[in-house]
Write a protein that holds these residues in place. Structure first.
Motif, PDB file in Angstrom:
ATOM      1  N   ARG A  31     -10.087 -29.541  38.960  1.00 21.26           N
ATOM      2  CA  ARG A  31     -11.494 -29.252  39.201  1.00 21.26           C
ATOM      3  C   ARG A  31     -12.289 -28.993  37.920  1.00 21.26           C
ATOM      4  NH1 ARG A  31     -11.828 -23.334  41.935  1.00 21.26           N
ATOM      5  NH2 ARG A  31      -9.936 -23.940  42.980  1.00 21.26           N
ATOM      6  N   TYR A  32     -11.588 -28.786  36.801  1.00 23.23           N
ATOM      7  CA  TYR A  32     -12.270 -28.333  35.594  1.00 23.23           C
ATOM      8  C   TYR A  32     -12.570 -29.468  34.629  1.00 23.23           C
ATOM      9  CZ  TYR A  32     -10.538 -23.761  37.080  1.00 23.23           C
ATOM     10  OH  TYR A  32     -10.251 -22.624  37.793  1.00 23.23           O
ATOM     11  N   TRP A  52     -14.942 -34.743  32.158  1.00 22.38           N
ATOM     12  CA  TRP A  52     -15.277 -34.070  33.400  1.00 22.38           C
ATOM     13  C   TRP A  52     -14.202 -34.332  34.441  1.00 22.38           C
ATOM     14  CZ3 TRP A  52     -19.326 -31.021  32.517  1.00 22.38           C
ATOM     15  CH2 TRP A  52     -20.230 -31.380  31.526  1.00 22.38           C
ATOM     16  N   SER A  53     -14.215 -33.506  35.467  1.00 27.56           N
ATOM     17  CA  SER A  53     -13.221 -33.677  36.525  1.00 27.56           C
ATOM     18  C   SER A  53     -13.363 -35.027  37.207  1.00 27.56           C
ATOM     19  CB  SER A  53     -13.339 -32.543  37.542  1.00 27.56           C
ATOM     20  OG  SER A  53     -14.632 -32.514  38.116  1.00 27.56           O
ATOM     21  N   GLY A  54     -14.573 -35.574  37.220  1.00 30.48           N
ATOM     22  CA  GLY A  54     -14.793 -36.878  37.841  1.00 30.48           C
ATOM     23  C   GLY A  54     -14.445 -38.051  36.950  1.00 30.48           C
ATOM     24  N   GLY A  55     -14.080 -37.760  35.690  1.00 27.57           N
ATOM     25  CA  GLY A  55     -13.658 -38.812  34.780  1.00 27.57           C
ATOM     26  C   GLY A  55     -14.658 -39.179  33.705  1.00 27.57           C
ATOM     27  N   GLY A  56     -15.892 -38.692  33.803  1.00 25.29           N
ATOM     28  CA  GLY A  56     -16.859 -38.974  32.754  1.00 25.29           C
ATOM     29  C   GLY A  56     -16.441 -38.328  31.447  1.00 25.29           C
ATOM     30  N   VAL A  57     -16.816 -38.955  30.347  1.00 23.46           N
ATOM     31  CA  VAL A  57     -16.433 -38.448  29.028  1.00 23.46           C
ATOM     32  C   VAL A  57     -17.656 -38.394  28.122  1.00 23.46           C
ATOM     33  CG1 VAL A  57     -14.065 -39.314  29.197  1.00 23.46           C
ATOM     34  CG2 VAL A  57     -15.848 -40.738  28.169  1.00 23.46           C
ATOM     35  N   TYR A  58     -17.530 -37.563  27.100  1.00 26.13           N
ATOM     36  CA  TYR A  58     -18.585 -37.449  26.093  1.00 26.13           C
ATOM     37  C   TYR A  58     -17.903 -37.076  24.793  1.00 26.13           C
ATOM     38  CZ  TYR A  58     -23.193 -36.439  24.185  1.00 26.13           C
ATOM     39  OH  TYR A  58     -24.336 -36.464  23.431  1.00 26.13           O
ATOM     40  N   LEU A  97     -11.557 -24.836  28.438  1.00 23.59           N
ATOM     41  CA  LEU A  97     -12.198 -25.151  29.704  1.00 23.59           C
ATOM     42  C   LEU A  97     -13.088 -23.987  30.128  1.00 23.59           C
ATOM     43  CD1 LEU A  97     -10.750 -23.499  32.295  1.00 23.59           C
ATOM     44  CD2 LEU A  97      -8.939 -25.109  31.803  1.00 23.59           C
ATOM     45  N   ASP A  98     -13.972 -24.303  31.045  1.00 22.77           N
ATOM     46  CA  ASP A  98     -14.887 -23.310  31.592  1.00 22.77           C
ATOM     47  C   ASP A  98     -14.495 -23.080  33.046  1.00 22.77           C
ATOM     48  OD1 ASP A  98     -18.246 -23.560  32.859  1.00 22.77           O
ATOM     49  OD2 ASP A  98     -17.060 -21.762  32.452  1.00 22.77           O
ATOM     50  N   THR A  99     -13.901 -21.951  33.336  1.00 25.45           N
ATOM     51  CA  THR A  99     -13.450 -21.685  34.702  1.00 25.45           C
ATOM     52  C   THR A  99     -14.609 -21.436  35.664  1.00 25.45           C
ATOM     53  OG1 THR A  99     -13.165 -19.321  34.266  1.00 25.45           O
ATOM     54  CG2 THR A  99     -11.251 -20.744  33.901  1.00 25.45           C
ATOM     55  N   ASN A 100     -15.803 -21.248  35.106  1.00 26.88           N
ATOM     56  CA  ASN A 100     -16.966 -21.016  35.972  1.00 26.88           C
ATOM     57  C   ASN A 100     -17.616 -22.313  36.434  1.00 26.88           C
ATOM     58  OD1 ASN A 100     -16.936 -18.093  35.717  1.00 26.88           O
ATOM     59  ND2 ASN A 100     -17.571 -18.441  33.605  1.00 26.88           N
ATOM     60  N   GLY A 101     -17.209 -23.420  35.836  1.00 28.59           N
ATOM     61  CA  GLY A 101     -17.769 -24.705  36.236  1.00 28.59           C
ATOM     62  C   GLY A 101     -19.257 -24.838  35.953  1.00 28.59           C
ATOM     63  N   ALA A 102     -19.728 -24.200  34.890  1.00 32.38           N
ATOM     64  CA  ALA A 102     -21.167 -24.163  34.624  1.00 32.38           C
ATOM     65  C   ALA A 102     -21.599 -25.047  33.468  1.00 32.38           C
ATOM     66  CB  ALA A 102     -21.593 -22.717  34.354  1.00 32.38           C
ATOM     67  N   LEU A 103     -20.702 -25.831  32.915  1.00 31.07           N
ATOM     68  CA  LEU A 103     -21.074 -26.672  31.773  1.00 31.07           C
ATOM     69  C   LEU A 103     -22.053 -27.761  32.189  1.00 31.07           C
ATOM     70  CD1 LEU A 103     -17.563 -27.135  30.123  1.00 31.07           C
ATOM     71  CD2 LEU A 103     -19.469 -25.785  29.216  1.00 31.07           C
ATOM     72  N   THR A 104     -23.012 -28.016  31.314  1.00 32.56           N
ATOM     73  CA  THR A 104     -23.943 -29.128  31.494  1.00 32.56           C
ATOM     74  C   THR A 104     -23.917 -29.972  30.230  1.00 32.56           C
ATOM     75  OG1 THR A 104     -25.853 -28.017  30.549  1.00 32.56           O
ATOM     76  CG2 THR A 104     -25.402 -27.610  32.878  1.00 32.56           C
ATOM     77  N   ILE A 105     -24.603 -31.100  30.274  1.00 30.52           N
ATOM     78  CA  ILE A 105     -24.625 -31.981  29.119  1.00 30.52           C
ATOM     79  C   ILE A 105     -25.235 -31.286  27.907  1.00 30.52           C
ATOM     80  CG2 ILE A 105     -26.841 -33.027  29.644  1.00 30.52           C
ATOM     81  CD1 ILE A 105     -23.688 -34.793  28.263  1.00 30.52           C
ATOM     82  N   THR A 106     -26.079 -30.305  28.142  1.00 36.78           N
ATOM     83  CA  THR A 106     -26.724 -29.617  27.021  1.00 36.78           C
ATOM     84  C   THR A 106     -25.896 -28.445  26.506  1.00 36.78           C
ATOM     85  OG1 THR A 106     -27.986 -28.198  28.516  1.00 36.78           O
ATOM     86  CG2 THR A 106     -29.025 -30.251  27.799  1.00 36.78           C
ATOM     87  N   THR A 107     -24.857 -28.046  27.231  1.00 40.67           N
ATOM     88  CA  THR A 107     -24.072 -26.882  26.816  1.00 40.67           C
ATOM     89  C   THR A 107     -22.634 -27.216  26.462  1.00 40.67           C
ATOM     90  OG1 THR A 107     -23.436 -26.292  29.088  1.00 40.67           O
ATOM     91  CG2 THR A 107     -25.482 -25.335  28.223  1.00 40.67           C
ATOM     92  N   ILE A 108     -22.204 -28.444  26.634  1.00 40.57           N
ATOM     93  CA  ILE A 108     -20.806 -28.773  26.397  1.00 40.57           C
ATOM     94  C   ILE A 108     -20.401 -28.581  24.943  1.00 40.57           C
ATOM     95  CG2 ILE A 108     -20.527 -30.344  28.328  1.00 40.57           C
ATOM     96  CD1 ILE A 108     -20.996 -32.675  26.376  1.00 40.57           C
TER      97      ILE A 108
END
Length: 127
Positions: A31-32, A52-58, A97-108
């Motif tokens: 999930r993370y 990302w958990s969905g497979g997206g990368v940056y 990893l962020d266990t809170n699941g709060a990362l966004t593209i601007t905070t990664i």
């Protein structure tokens, strides 16, 4: 609580390759979003890549086209394939990893947004 353990670092000549691994335990891994950071001597921890958990990368601009992040959720492991290594890649590499699941593209790219870190693995690239 999630525990992260990195491995795979070492000494390599410029132009060479290494593959770092980060094994996670303790919680559902899939999930993370999983990130990699580097920290060179005397410098702040710097963002390298995230998956990302969905497979997206940056990727950070400095590693685009040279590094590849991947994950194997069945093994609770994230990888960083590092090719065409340069002396300036020398650093300790950390997975996070962020266990809170709060990362966004601007905070990664902000290390303080990650609340779980491994102990790091040293990568040294000789010229």
């Amino acid at each position: 609580q999630v525990q992260l353990v990195e491995s795979g670092g070492g000494l390599v000549q410029a132009g060479g390759s290494l593959r770092l691994s980060c094994a996670a335990s303790g919680r559902t891994f899939s999930r993370y979003a999983m990130g990699w950071f580097s920290q060179a001597p005397g410098k702040e921890r710097a963002f390298v890549a995230i998956m990302w958990s969905g497979g997206g990368v940056y990727y950070a601009d400095s590693v685009k086209g040279r590094f590849t992040i991947s994950r194997d959720d069945a093994k609770n492991t994230v990888y960083l394939q590092m090719n065409s290594l340069k002396p300036e890649d020398t650093a300790v590499y950390y997975c996070a990893l962020d266990t809170n699941g709060a990362l966004t593209i601007t905070t990664i790219g902000l290390a303080e947004r990650y609340d779980c870190w491994g102990q790091g693995t040293q990568v040294t690239v000789s010229s």
